[in-house]
Motif scaffolding. Structure first.
Motif, PDB file in Angstrom:
ATOM      1  N   ARG A 290      -3.272  61.317  78.702  1.00 50.55           N
ATOM      2  CA  ARG A 290      -4.245  60.292  79.080  1.00 50.55           C
ATOM      3  C   ARG A 290      -3.763  58.913  78.660  1.00 50.55           C
ATOM      4  N   PHE A 291      -2.792  58.874  77.760  1.00 49.83           N
ATOM      5  CA  PHE A 291      -2.276  57.569  77.330  1.00 49.83           C
ATOM      6  C   PHE A 291      -0.768  57.659  77.187  1.00 49.83           C
ATOM      7  N   GLY A 292      -0.125  56.498  77.100  1.00 42.62           N
ATOM      8  CA  GLY A 292       1.324  56.418  77.088  1.00 42.62           C
ATOM      9  C   GLY A 292       1.919  56.667  75.719  1.00 42.62           C
ATOM     10  N   MET A 293       2.518  55.559  75.136  1.00 45.87           N
ATOM     11  CA  MET A 293       3.238  55.706  73.869  1.00 45.87           C
ATOM     12  C   MET A 293       4.260  56.828  73.950  1.00 45.87           C
ATOM     13  N   LYS A 294       5.023  56.801  75.044  1.00 50.42           N
ATOM     14  CA  LYS A 294       6.077  57.801  75.175  1.00 50.42           C
ATOM     15  C   LYS A 294       7.191  57.535  74.178  1.00 50.42           C
ATOM     16  N   PHE A 295       7.860  58.620  73.809  1.00 51.25           N
ATOM     17  CA  PHE A 295       8.929  58.494  72.811  1.00 51.25           C
ATOM     18  C   PHE A 295      10.136  57.747  73.404  1.00 51.25           C
ATOM     19  N   GLY A 296      10.667  56.813  72.636  1.00 54.84           N
ATOM     20  CA  GLY A 296      11.944  56.201  72.988  1.00 54.84           C
ATOM     21  C   GLY A 296      12.979  56.614  71.952  1.00 54.84           C
ATOM     22  N   GLU A 297      14.065  57.233  72.391  1.00 52.80           N
ATOM     23  CA  GLU A 297      15.092  57.663  71.437  1.00 52.80           C
ATOM     24  C   GLU A 297      16.060  56.532  71.192  1.00 52.80           C
ATOM     25  N   LEU A 298      16.333  56.256  69.931  1.00 56.51           N
ATOM     26  CA  LEU A 298      17.036  55.029  69.561  1.00 56.51           C
ATOM     27  C   LEU A 298      18.389  55.275  68.898  1.00 56.51           C
ATOM     28  N   ILE A 316      16.508  59.351  65.887  1.00 60.23           N
ATOM     29  CA  ILE A 316      15.718  58.150  65.586  1.00 60.23           C
ATOM     30  C   ILE A 316      14.836  57.935  66.811  1.00 60.23           C
ATOM     31  N   VAL A 317      13.537  57.901  66.596  1.00 61.42           N
ATOM     32  CA  VAL A 317      12.646  57.888  67.755  1.00 61.42           C
ATOM     33  C   VAL A 317      11.424  57.023  67.468  1.00 61.42           C
ATOM     34  N   GLY A 318      11.007  56.276  68.471  1.00 59.24           N
ATOM     35  CA  GLY A 318       9.906  55.353  68.249  1.00 59.24           C
ATOM     36  C   GLY A 318       8.888  55.354  69.375  1.00 59.24           C
ATOM     37  N   ILE A 319       7.717  54.840  69.047  1.00 56.75           N
ATOM     38  CA  ILE A 319       6.687  54.622  70.063  1.00 56.75           C
ATOM     39  C   ILE A 319       6.170  53.204  69.951  1.00 56.75           C
ATOM     40  N   ALA A 320       5.728  52.698  71.086  1.00 54.35           N
ATOM     41  CA  ALA A 320       5.158  51.360  71.102  1.00 54.35           C
ATOM     42  C   ALA A 320       3.635  51.469  71.101  1.00 54.35           C
ATOM     43  N   VAL A 321       3.027  50.949  70.042  1.00 56.55           N
ATOM     44  CA  VAL A 321       1.570  51.044  69.915  1.00 56.55           C
ATOM     45  C   VAL A 321       0.951  49.797  70.526  1.00 56.55           C
ATOM     46  N   PRO A 322       0.205  49.956  71.599  1.00 56.92           N
ATOM     47  CA  PRO A 322      -0.247  48.776  72.335  1.00 56.92           C
ATOM     48  C   PRO A 322      -1.167  47.882  71.501  1.00 56.92           C
ATOM     49  N   GLY A 323      -0.847  46.618  71.497  1.00 53.01           N
ATOM     50  CA  GLY A 323      -1.713  45.616  70.849  1.00 53.01           C
ATOM     51  C   GLY A 323      -1.690  45.634  69.338  1.00 53.01           C
ATOM     52  N   GLN A 379      13.774  50.486  74.983  1.00 47.58           N
ATOM     53  CA  GLN A 379      13.826  51.956  74.937  1.00 47.58           C
ATOM     54  C   GLN A 379      12.446  52.575  74.729  1.00 47.58           C
ATOM     55  N   THR A 380      11.584  51.865  74.012  1.00 46.41           N
ATOM     56  CA  THR A 380      10.249  52.414  73.751  1.00 46.41           C
ATOM     57  C   THR A 380       9.206  51.855  74.708  1.00 46.41           C
ATOM     58  N   ASP A 381       9.689  51.090  75.681  1.00 50.11           N
ATOM     59  CA  ASP A 381       8.789  50.491  76.665  1.00 50.11           C
ATOM     60  C   ASP A 381       7.724  49.627  76.001  1.00 50.11           C
ATOM     61  N   ALA A 382       8.139  48.864  74.996  1.00 50.30           N
ATOM     62  CA  ALA A 382       7.203  47.985  74.268  1.00 50.30           C
ATOM     63  C   ALA A 382       7.057  46.659  74.984  1.00 50.30           C
ATOM     64  N   HIS A 383       5.889  46.077  74.858  1.00 54.51           N
ATOM     65  CA  HIS A 383       5.608  44.764  75.441  1.00 54.51           C
ATOM     66  C   HIS A 383       5.128  43.831  74.351  1.00 54.51           C
ATOM     67  N   PRO A 384       5.221  42.546  74.613  1.00 51.13           N
ATOM     68  CA  PRO A 384       4.733  41.598  73.614  1.00 51.13           C
ATOM     69  C   PRO A 384       3.311  41.955  73.186  1.00 51.13           C
TER      70      PRO A 384
END
Lengths: 582, 582
Positions: A290-298, A316-323, A379-384
């Motif tokens: 239902r939500f993103g925060m897909k894993f980005g392997e770094l 090494i793996v990360g997620i982008a937590v929106p906001g 890689q983690t699909d992060a946005h400002p």
């Protein structure tokens, strides 16, 4: 006759009718000259009125002696109310009482019988019958009944036959622990309660029944975790002459029907994801999509500098937590503490704030420059505005930890909306999984699951790489169903038992009947089983199954209402040829 | 995809279609140039044809290697048959095979998979999965599923909620013997499997659920008679704010619905008969009223002569067997032998031939003249051509014996027509029955049954005379359902336990939770439970329940297919804190 209407039926069209009602006293408002009583039953509430100008003195006095939860019967006349209540179906009327009988009195209940109660968990369990009077619990039981009926109607229309398989069967040391039932007529021997009707449903397919289902209780004697019950209900299904595709389509149909019929929601074709992809992208074989925060392997983007922790990590793996870039230092510290809790077990967490202005600031600025961080963000699909949370270590463990963090943040950020539904098929599960404790491979699903075509040779070379014709249906981050295409020839089944460490004798003693059955023209078949308790809870928008079970057991497997289990008579033990060790 | 049609679907409208079918080889007829194979699945049979003019040599050879019960998949073309078979839906067509795959081979089955099989009972039980392939067994399982669905749909439409009650409950020494389940987490303690969900359904009524039902497995550890199973299925129902009349009407509605929906039969209002009347008229509390042979009591008409046997008897009672006056001496002697068998236990039988010419001839002509016999004929409603069979002795035993004779003759004379349905309510059961073994009164139904209004005082003076608000639904001489209006106040329930010989402590330990529940505004309630196995068998026109159960147990409570019960590991016993005595 105790009533001619229930307490939700009367309305403005019933004016002046003489009626008889029965129910429980929900509320009493005594204004001296006038007394109002809310009369409750399963269906609703009807307001009764006792009015000293129109009601006899005797009945007024009777009314004054009523208490909460008294069971009463009244006769009276339907009148229009002065102040109407638009929230209930009977809100336009009230019944002027002409005759009142107390059918049963009530002691003061140990907690209030209201939608919001003051009763604690234990008290509510002990007096479960009182808790069931409350709308939130009552409605969940009715909801469950509705879901079960919808399942049965759908499957019956699809030619599935509901067959009752036996409860007194045979114990098998494979899998979870069985509950056993000593036999008196066959002293020294035991039945077992089924963990699932697996072998029986397969025999029904050998028997040509073609399409089987059953809503059935199953039993597992496991140490209980919160929200797991020793007895639970499965929607158990099996089909003949099917491939995986047929099963997925059929039960996607069932699930879509339920979402439509029960929740009024149209869901498109269910996405499918391999087990490997689910683990890589969500660290979990039952991802909540239902939500993103897909894993980005770094690994590639982070293992070129002097940061030892990353350089030594398998993953090494990360997620982008929106906001979450706006989190204060304190909030981030709390998050780090959270992932370090023993239940999660991470050693630490690296984070990158991707500020709204586009700048990047990390907890490892000593080692990495902005260009590095920018790559991580990609890689983690992060946005400002996002906060990137990064864990590292051995691949399997780290994925599990980051998945836990992802789910926690999904909850905190309100991304796991209870009435939004995102089903997902996870397919291509491994056939076997390594068990550290016993130092051997176990069947991931069960020993009757077939390997993918052509992969059986791999069993010798690389057992962990063999994929199975096995699939799970995931809904909102919960596995609601799982199944497989079964082995249907005797040789492959014998081979499988061999790989799983059964001796020939053990396999024969426990599953000889099934392997024998496979020699008499067993057809290709496969199936699925849904956990009804969980399914109903999720459709009901809840996380906990307990209130969808009429009489659940507590975490020690006890029914604290009836006080079971309990000691039995020495006489009973003797008849069963048993004695206690202590 | 294994098939695009099942084996009942193709017909003349499918001509020339290319189809894919799967199924079992039912029959092979090899005429050299041409081979026909009957392909079977759950739905029907399709004829396959292999024809050396049109079929490749390779496939012809493949076809010759097929055996009975092989599982195959074929592709081919639908053609019109030369010699049509009007008995099956696919009888106009056959499929010319173009491709043949053997999906699984089969050893020769231990008995023939035909409507009439050569397999004995034991063999068929051991290979139950093969027996289920046979139409008579398969159809009974499908029939059962259909009945269950009809029950559920009807009750749901009547606002009944299906609630699953727990299987792991508490053992109570009252009633039949419980199966028990040792608890590992609560060592030394045991759950019991429910003999019925009785107390739970009552608690659901206390909980305000109003109308409950459940199709549920129940368990009794009794010495098994033929056609009784240790696990059996009940349709369990309970209602609130009802009197006996409401229950009878509701479940008469259900039964009438089933007879209509399942059997296509309209049945008028069900007759009602008191227990006393049933015993007096049929010697039985579940009389088959599809035929007459009502009891005629002959004490007044037969105790004025010198026949000592009659003069000393508490009861002299006879039935008129239609058309049996023509029985030979030998036939009558056989009948006398039959009533003297230990299973019936009569000491002898007096008979009167009421000849077609109106003359009367008896086995006691020494004592009675034609006028006496004429009176007996009137009392037993005998007509010229009938044989009057008379038994005597103590009232209770004699009634039972004559009832057995009546049922036997009903069977022999073809009066118990399987597809004729005669439901009957038997009401006003005694509350208590005397138990010779324990020398005390027991609850005839169960300890939760309420006595008739105003009769509770009788309990002290004449316990056996107290009638209960209890009723049975009888269909064709079988009790298919039974229930009662329950006690719903704590005091009466305590009094009842006291009368039944429970100490206060025992009552509290076993049923304290129920009596406590009664103090919190328990509503008037009552219910009924149907034996589903029996009900389904009778609706299916059969006397035996076994073939309506997918995997029945034998008379020693064993499942001989899976070989259960069985010994368990010492390790398992240890975990349960148990050891065997021997």
């Amino acid at each position: 006759m105790y009533r001619d209407h229930n307490n939700s039926e009367l309305n403005i069209s019933s004016l002046n009718k003489k009626v008889t009602l029965s129910g429980w006293v929900q509320k009493i408002r005594d204004k001296g000259f006038i007394i109002w009583v809310d009369l409750r039953d399963r269906y609703g509430i009807t307001q009764l009125v006792f009015d000293s100008e129109r009601t006899s003195k005797e009945i007024m006095e009777q009314a004054r002696e009523l208490g909460r939860e008294f069971v009463i019967q009244v006769e009276g006349q339907v009148l229009e109310r002065e102040s109407k209540n638009k929230n209930i179906s009977t809100g336009d009327i009230e019944v002027l009482v002409e005759k009142l009988s107390v059918l049963n009195e009530s002691e003061t209940p140990p907690f209030t019988i209201e939608d919001k109660t003051d009763g604690g968990e234990d008290l509510r369990m002990k007096y479960r019958y009182l808790d069931i009077r409350r709308n939130p619990v009552k409605n969940k039981l009715i909801f469950r009944s509705k879901v079960s009926m919808a399942v049965r109607n759908y499957l019956s229309q699809q030619d599935f036959v509901e067959v009752e398989t036996p409860y007194l069967i045979k114990s098998t040391p494979e899998g979870a622990r069985d509950f056993v039932v000593p036999s008196r007529m066959n002293a020294g021997q035991f039945y077992a309660l089924p963990q699932s009707p697996q072998t029986f449903k397969q025999l029904l397919m050998v028997g040509g029944l073609d399409k089987y289902f059953q809503i059935v209780k199953c039993f597992r004697d496991e140490d209980l975790r919160a929200d797991r019950q020793p007895e639970f209900t499965q929607i158990d299904c099996e089909m003949t002459f099917v491939e995986q595709e047929d099963i997925l389509n059929t039960f996607e149909g069932l699930t879509r029907h339920l979402l439509k019929e029960i929740n009024g929601i149209d869901v498109k074709e269910f996405p499918r994801m391999t087990y490997d992809e689910a683990m890589k992208t969500y660290g979990n074989d039952k991802p909540d999509i239902r939500f993103g925060m897909k894993f980005g392997e770094l690994n590639a983007a982070a293992q070129h500098k002097e940061f030892k922790v990353f350089n030594e990590a398998e993953l090494i793996v990360g997620i982008a937590v929106p906001g979450a870039a706006s989190y204060s230092r304190k909030e981030i510290d709390k998050l780090i503490d959270w992932v370090k809790r023993p239940q999660v077990g991470a050693k630490g967490m690296v984070y990158v704030k991707y500020n709204v202005d586009g700048s990047l600031k990390s907890s490892v600025d000593k080692f990495y420059d902005e260009a590095d961080l920018k790559t991580w963000a990609e890689q983690t699909d992060a946005h400002p505005g996002d906060l990137i949370c990064i864990l590292s270590g051995d691949a399997h463990t780290t994925r599990g930890q980051l998945s836990a963090l992802r789910m926690e943040l999904g909850n905190r950020l309100g991304l796991r909306k209870p009435h939004e539904f995102a089903p997902l098929w996870v397919i291509d599960f491994p056939l076997l999984e390594w068990d550290e404790e016993t130092q051997r491979y176990h069947a991931m699903h069960h020993p009757f699951t077939s390997p993918k075509a052509g992969q059986i040779e791999l069993l010798d070379k690389d057992p962990g790489a063999v994929k199975a014709n096995a699939y799970d249906l995931v809904l909102n981050g919960n596995e609601i169903g799982g199944g497989s295409i079964r082995i249907h020839d005797q040789k492959t089944q014998a081979l499988m038992f061999d790989y799983l460490g059964f001796t020939k004798e053990e396999a024969e003693a426990q599953f000889g009947f099934l392997m024998k059955a496979f020699t008499f023209g067993a057809p290709p078949h496969g199936g699925i089983a849904f956990g009804l308790d969980r399914l109903v809870a999720i459709l009901g928008g809840q996380e906990s199954i307990r209130d969808f079970i009429a009489f659940p057991k507590n975490n020690s497997g006890r029914d604290i209402m009836i006080d079971a289990p309990a000691p039995i008579d020495e006489e009973q033990l003797k008849e069963l040829d048993l004695k206690l060790r202590h």
